[in-house]
Design a protein around this motif. Structure first.
Motif, PDB file in Angstrom:
ATOM      1  N   SER A 160      -4.324  11.147  13.481  1.00  0.00           N
ATOM      2  CA  SER A 160      -3.006  11.771  13.635  1.00  0.00           C
ATOM      3  C   SER A 160      -2.796  12.913  12.652  1.00  0.00           C
ATOM      4  CB  SER A 160      -1.855  10.762  13.521  1.00  0.00           C
ATOM      5  OG  SER A 160      -1.653  10.345  12.194  1.00  0.00           O
ATOM      6  N   VAL A 161      -2.005  13.865  13.091  1.00  0.00           N
ATOM      7  CA  VAL A 161      -1.761  15.072  12.301  1.00  0.00           C
ATOM      8  C   VAL A 161      -0.947  14.712  11.052  1.00  0.00           C
ATOM      9  CG1 VAL A 161      -0.629  17.329  12.322  1.00  0.00           C
ATOM     10  CG2 VAL A 161      -1.947  16.571  14.321  1.00  0.00           C
ATOM     11  N   TYR A 162       0.104  13.923  11.247  1.00  0.00           N
ATOM     12  CA  TYR A 162       0.903  13.454  10.113  1.00  0.00           C
ATOM     13  C   TYR A 162       0.566  11.997   9.823  1.00  0.00           C
ATOM     14  CZ  TYR A 162       3.714  17.680  10.252  1.00  0.00           C
ATOM     15  OH  TYR A 162       4.115  18.991  10.186  1.00  0.00           O
ATOM     16  N   ARG A 163       0.840  11.584   8.607  1.00  0.00           N
ATOM     17  CA  ARG A 163       0.610  10.185   8.234  1.00  0.00           C
ATOM     18  C   ARG A 163       1.600   9.300   8.986  1.00  0.00           C
ATOM     19  NH1 ARG A 163       0.372  11.536   1.717  1.00  0.00           N
ATOM     20  NH2 ARG A 163      -1.385  12.973   1.887  1.00  0.00           N
ATOM     21  N   PRO A 164       1.264   8.025   9.155  1.00  0.00           N
ATOM     22  CA  PRO A 164       2.200   7.138   9.864  1.00  0.00           C
ATOM     23  C   PRO A 164       3.588   7.139   9.209  1.00  0.00           C
ATOM     24  CG  PRO A 164       0.079   6.069   9.552  1.00  0.00           C
ATOM     25  CD  PRO A 164       0.022   7.350   8.782  1.00  0.00           C
ATOM     26  N   LYS A 165       4.610   7.155  10.055  1.00  0.00           N
ATOM     27  CA  LYS A 165       5.993   7.256   9.546  1.00  0.00           C
ATOM     28  C   LYS A 165       6.379   6.039   8.707  1.00  0.00           C
ATOM     29  CE  LYS A 165       7.411  11.122  11.626  1.00  0.00           C
ATOM     30  NZ  LYS A 165       6.309  11.482  12.495  1.00  0.00           N
ATOM     31  N   VAL A 166       5.844   4.883   9.077  1.00  0.00           N
ATOM     32  CA  VAL A 166       6.170   3.678   8.296  1.00  0.00           C
ATOM     33  C   VAL A 166       5.721   3.860   6.851  1.00  0.00           C
ATOM     34  CG1 VAL A 166       5.710   1.215   8.038  1.00  0.00           C
ATOM     35  CG2 VAL A 166       5.976   2.194  10.316  1.00  0.00           C
ATOM     36  N   GLU A 167       4.541   4.452   6.694  1.00  0.00           N
ATOM     37  CA  GLU A 167       4.042   4.651   5.328  1.00  0.00           C
ATOM     38  C   GLU A 167       4.823   5.769   4.622  1.00  0.00           C
ATOM     39  OE1 GLU A 167       0.356   3.610   4.110  1.00  0.00           O
ATOM     40  OE2 GLU A 167      -0.541   3.324   6.079  1.00  0.00           O
ATOM     41  N   LYS A 168       5.440   6.639   5.411  1.00  0.00           N
ATOM     42  CA  LYS A 168       6.225   7.709   4.801  1.00  0.00           C
ATOM     43  C   LYS A 168       7.618   7.217   4.384  1.00  0.00           C
ATOM     44  CE  LYS A 168       8.127  12.299   5.769  1.00  0.00           C
ATOM     45  NZ  LYS A 168       8.236  13.392   6.740  1.00  0.00           N
ATOM     46  N   TYR A 169       8.283   6.506   5.289  1.00  0.00           N
ATOM     47  CA  TYR A 169       9.686   6.158   5.036  1.00  0.00           C
ATOM     48  C   TYR A 169       9.884   4.790   4.387  1.00  0.00           C
ATOM     49  CZ  TYR A 169      10.753  10.201   7.897  1.00  0.00           C
ATOM     50  OH  TYR A 169      10.834  11.484   8.372  1.00  0.00           O
ATOM     51  N   ILE A 170       8.882   3.918   4.475  1.00  0.00           N
ATOM     52  CA  ILE A 170       9.042   2.579   3.893  1.00  0.00           C
ATOM     53  C   ILE A 170       8.202   2.418   2.628  1.00  0.00           C
ATOM     54  CG2 ILE A 170       8.925   0.096   4.324  1.00  0.00           C
ATOM     55  CD1 ILE A 170      11.010   1.537   6.038  1.00  0.00           C
ATOM     56  N   ILE A 171       6.923   2.856   2.638  1.00  0.00           N
ATOM     57  CA  ILE A 171       6.075   2.584   1.444  1.00  0.00           C
ATOM     58  C   ILE A 171       6.589   3.233   0.157  1.00  0.00           C
ATOM     59  CG2 ILE A 171       3.776   2.958   0.452  1.00  0.00           C
ATOM     60  CD1 ILE A 171       3.832   0.605   2.336  1.00  0.00           C
ATOM     61  N   PRO A 172       6.915   4.425  -0.089  1.00  0.00           N
ATOM     62  CA  PRO A 172       6.903   5.659   0.683  1.00  0.00           C
ATOM     63  C   PRO A 172       5.838   6.628   0.148  1.00  0.00           C
ATOM     64  CG  PRO A 172       8.522   5.741  -1.060  1.00  0.00           C
ATOM     65  CD  PRO A 172       7.671   4.563  -1.330  1.00  0.00           C
ATOM     66  N   THR A 173       4.795   6.829   0.942  1.00  0.00           N
ATOM     67  CA  THR A 173       3.695   7.716   0.545  1.00  0.00           C
ATOM     68  C   THR A 173       4.113   9.190   0.641  1.00  0.00           C
ATOM     69  OG1 THR A 173       1.384   8.192   1.012  1.00  0.00           O
ATOM     70  CG2 THR A 173       2.784   7.800   2.881  1.00  0.00           C
ATOM     71  N   THR A 174       3.593  10.083  -0.111  1.00  0.00           N
ATOM     72  CA  THR A 174       2.703   9.887  -1.250  1.00  0.00           C
ATOM     73  C   THR A 174       3.554   9.451  -2.436  1.00  0.00           C
ATOM     74  OG1 THR A 174       1.358  11.733  -0.429  1.00  0.00           O
ATOM     75  CG2 THR A 174       0.915  10.968  -2.641  1.00  0.00           C
ATOM     76  N   TRP A 175       3.225   8.320  -2.994  1.00  0.00           N
ATOM     77  CA  TRP A 175       4.080   7.705  -4.000  1.00  0.00           C
ATOM     78  C   TRP A 175       3.287   7.517  -5.290  1.00  0.00           C
ATOM     79  CZ3 TRP A 175       6.160   2.000  -3.554  1.00  0.00           C
ATOM     80  CH2 TRP A 175       7.077   1.762  -4.588  1.00  0.00           C
ATOM     81  N   TRP A 176       3.699   8.243  -6.299  1.00  0.00           N
ATOM     82  CA  TRP A 176       3.044   8.100  -7.597  1.00  0.00           C
ATOM     83  C   TRP A 176       4.090   7.768  -8.655  1.00  0.00           C
ATOM     84  CZ3 TRP A 176       3.626  12.795  -5.087  1.00  0.00           C
ATOM     85  CH2 TRP A 176       4.427  13.743  -5.704  1.00  0.00           C
ATOM     86  N   GLU A 177       3.662   7.098  -9.685  1.00  0.00           N
ATOM     87  CA  GLU A 177       4.533   6.742 -10.804  1.00  0.00           C
ATOM     88  C   GLU A 177       3.720   6.842 -12.093  1.00  0.00           C
ATOM     89  OE1 GLU A 177       7.653   6.353 -10.544  1.00  0.00           O
ATOM     90  OE2 GLU A 177       8.080   5.679  -8.504  1.00  0.00           O
ATOM     91  N   GLY A 178       4.421   6.794 -13.210  1.00  0.00           N
ATOM     92  CA  GLY A 178       3.757   6.829 -14.516  1.00  0.00           C
ATOM     93  C   GLY A 178       3.754   5.453 -15.142  1.00  0.00           C
TER      94      GLY A 178
END
Lengths: 376, 174
Positions: A160-178
């Motif tokens: 798919s062209v875009y990442r799955p929406k579930v991973e975008k709106y629920i995970i939410p990828t791209t998700w980084w922290e310190g």
């Protein structure tokens, strides 16, 4: 002629020949010695060159540069767009035998500035310490170990062209922290991650949507840290099973007395056997407090399943069905559902072209999407 | 001052733990032991194959880059050969032992692993997939090797080395 005299004459006649043979023998010996010496020199030279080329310090001495990127064309009912979505540069360096630095710097949407939608983002920048052969400690800014595409998200690695929406709106990828994360690789294909890191800061203004709570470690409020644990199994070729649990004491960093703690749990499976593959993921947030409950955001969840077929090395086909809802509580609304069907073409393992059709419920985001991506 | 919450204490402990950093390189099988196993306890003396001229071009084509070495050491008895080869997945070389007999893979063993990700390739459940493999047209493997999620680069490195060992075996046994 007397026999003694004949022998003498013969000996005298052969003398030059014997001398010639002796000379030839010595010359051959000299040549053999020279050949031996040349071979020894050649071996020594080759050893030295190979040692230099193959030594760990040669591979770790410099800065390693890599990256990935993707451009996307969307022809949806809502409009047409062409976007160089991601341009990511990777820089890494092995500082010592056991310490390395890795980072990713991203330019999103080609231009960043006040009148542009793009952004320059530091997605990863951490020091990794190999405590022993099976244990690594990460400190700095790292990707949260949750979901399928948050950590492995180069465009060549998913359909798919875009990442799955579930991973975008629920995970939410791209998700980084310190923070800090310990990774331990166990026998039998098991591995465990435990991380303590900066947390989200959602708000009533955005209906406590998880994605809008990402602080991106940019002067992030750190009143409430989060703790994440993941258990992963990759004990068979083509199989990955993983589950993540994350807990944060206050999802608004103390900014909203109507809200409280939050827990994410997610699980996913990747199965690939010959040309057949399937990916599936489920994730849910539970938010404490009356504030999230009042708008139905006390439950935010989604899932997807994606069967795929790759009959040839360069071609793969997929379908995906997914559903998600950032207001899945009693006072919330309906789930959004989306279906995608498409094809990936890899002319090289590090280059991909994608085409798909997308249909989404309750929106005008139906249409055709095209994409290209690469990994360096 | 309020007492620090539990996550902060865990974070502090994690940050202090690098004080005892250990080895990053993992040796799973000594090369000498691998060779003894490959030849029933009695390996033949090593031979050397120079990677020069046309041979170097072919090796570069299989690896996708010029080989870092000028020579390859190998062990040959009859139709069985053993190879100890190295290839970088992402950053550091993986040392792999490969046994070939009659143009087919007999065994693949990861001897030394140095990469930071993709350690799963060392497991027999992955390397067993290569057993019996041979080269088909274009010097490709005659079978599909299922990958490991998150270990793509190490998987690709091993596939390249197995193709190379099969090709080199053909070179020395013809």
């Amino acid at each position: 002629m007397k026999p003694r005299l004949r022998s003498l004459v013969t000996a005298l006649a052969l003398l030059p020949l014997t001398a010639l043979a002796n000379g030839e023998e010595k010359r051959l010996e000299r040549l053999e010695a020279q050949n031996r010496e040349l071979n020894e020199r050649l071996e020594a030279l080759a050893s030295m060159l190979e040692e230099e080329a193959g030594s760990p310090m040669h591979h770790s001495g410099g800065v390693i540069v890599g990256g990935y990127g993707s451009m996307k064309y969307t022809n949806l009912e809502s409009g047409k767009k062409l976007d160089f979505h991601r341009f990511v540069l990777y820089f890494g360096k092995r500082i010592s035998e056991r310490v390395r630095f890795e980072s990713e710097l991203e330019l999103e949407h080609a231009m960043a500035g006040a009148s542009y939608s793009g952004a320059v983002e530091l997605e990863q920048a951490y020091l990794a310490f190999d405590l022993d052969a099976d244990t690594t400690l990460y400190t700095g800014l790292f990707l949260i170990p949750a979901g399928i595409v948050n950590e492995t998200h180069e465009p060549t690695t998913f359909y798919s062209v875009y990442r799955p929406k579930v991973e975008k709106y629920i995970i939410p990828t791209t998700w980084w922290e310190g923070g800090a994360m310990l990774n331990r690789r166990l026998s039998g294909g098991w591995s465990v991650d435990v991380a303590v890191h900066s947390g989200l800061e959602t708000s009533a203004g955005s209906d406590y949507k998880i994605r809008s709570g990402r602080q991106r470690v940019s002067s992030a409020l750190a009143d409430s840290l989060a703790t994440t644990g993941r258990l992963k199994w990759t004990g068979m070729p083509g199989v990955e099973l993983a589950a993540t649990v994350l807990r944060q004491g206050d999802i608004t960093q103390g900014q909203d007395p109507q809200a409280g703690g939050a827990t994410l749990w997610s699980a996913h499976a990747i199965l690939q056997r010959g040309p057949f593959g399937v990916r599936a993921l489920i994730a849910e947030w539970r938010l404490d407090g009356d504030g999230p409950k009042a708008v139905g955001a006390d439950r935010q969840r989604g899932w997807y399943v994606e069967p795929a077929l790759r009959p040839w090395e360069k071609w793969g086909f997929f379908v995906r069905y997914e559903t998600w809802n950032n207001k899945a509580g009693d006072n919330g609304g309906e789930d959004t559902r989306q279906g995608n069907i498409g094809v990936n073409f890899w002319p090289h393992p590090d280059v991909v072209f994608k085409a798909e059709y997308q249909k989404q419920s309750g929106s005008d985001d139906d249409g055709v999407l095209l994409g290209m991506g690469y990994r360096l | 001052m309020s007492p620090l919450p539990l996550p902060s204490w865990i974070l502090a402990l994690l940050l202090l733990s690098p004080m005892g950093v250990g080895a990053a390189e993992q040796v799973f099988l000594e090369p000498g032991r691998f060779l003894r196993q490959a030849f029933d306890g009695d390996p033949p003396p090593p031979k050397v194959l120079w990677l020069t001229g046309e041979r170097r071009k072919q090796v570069s084509r299989i690896l996708g880059h010029p080989p870092p070495k000028l020579r390859v050491r190998y062990w040959l008895r009859g139709q069985r050969s053993a190879w100890i080869l190295e290839e970088i997945g992402k950053e550091r070389p993986i040392t792999v032992g490969i046994v070939i007999e009659d143009d087919r893979v007999v065994e693949v063993r990861v001897l030394v692993y140095r990469e930071s990700r993709g350690h799963e390739v060392r497991h027999p459940f992955f390397t067993r997939q290569f057993e019996g493999a041979r080269l088909k047209q274009g010097d490709k493997l005659d079978r599909r090797i299922d990958g490991i999620s998150g270990a793509t680069l190490s998987v690709r490195a091993l596939k390249r080395l197995v193709r190379l060992a099969l090709w080199l075996h053909r070179e020395v046994s013809r």
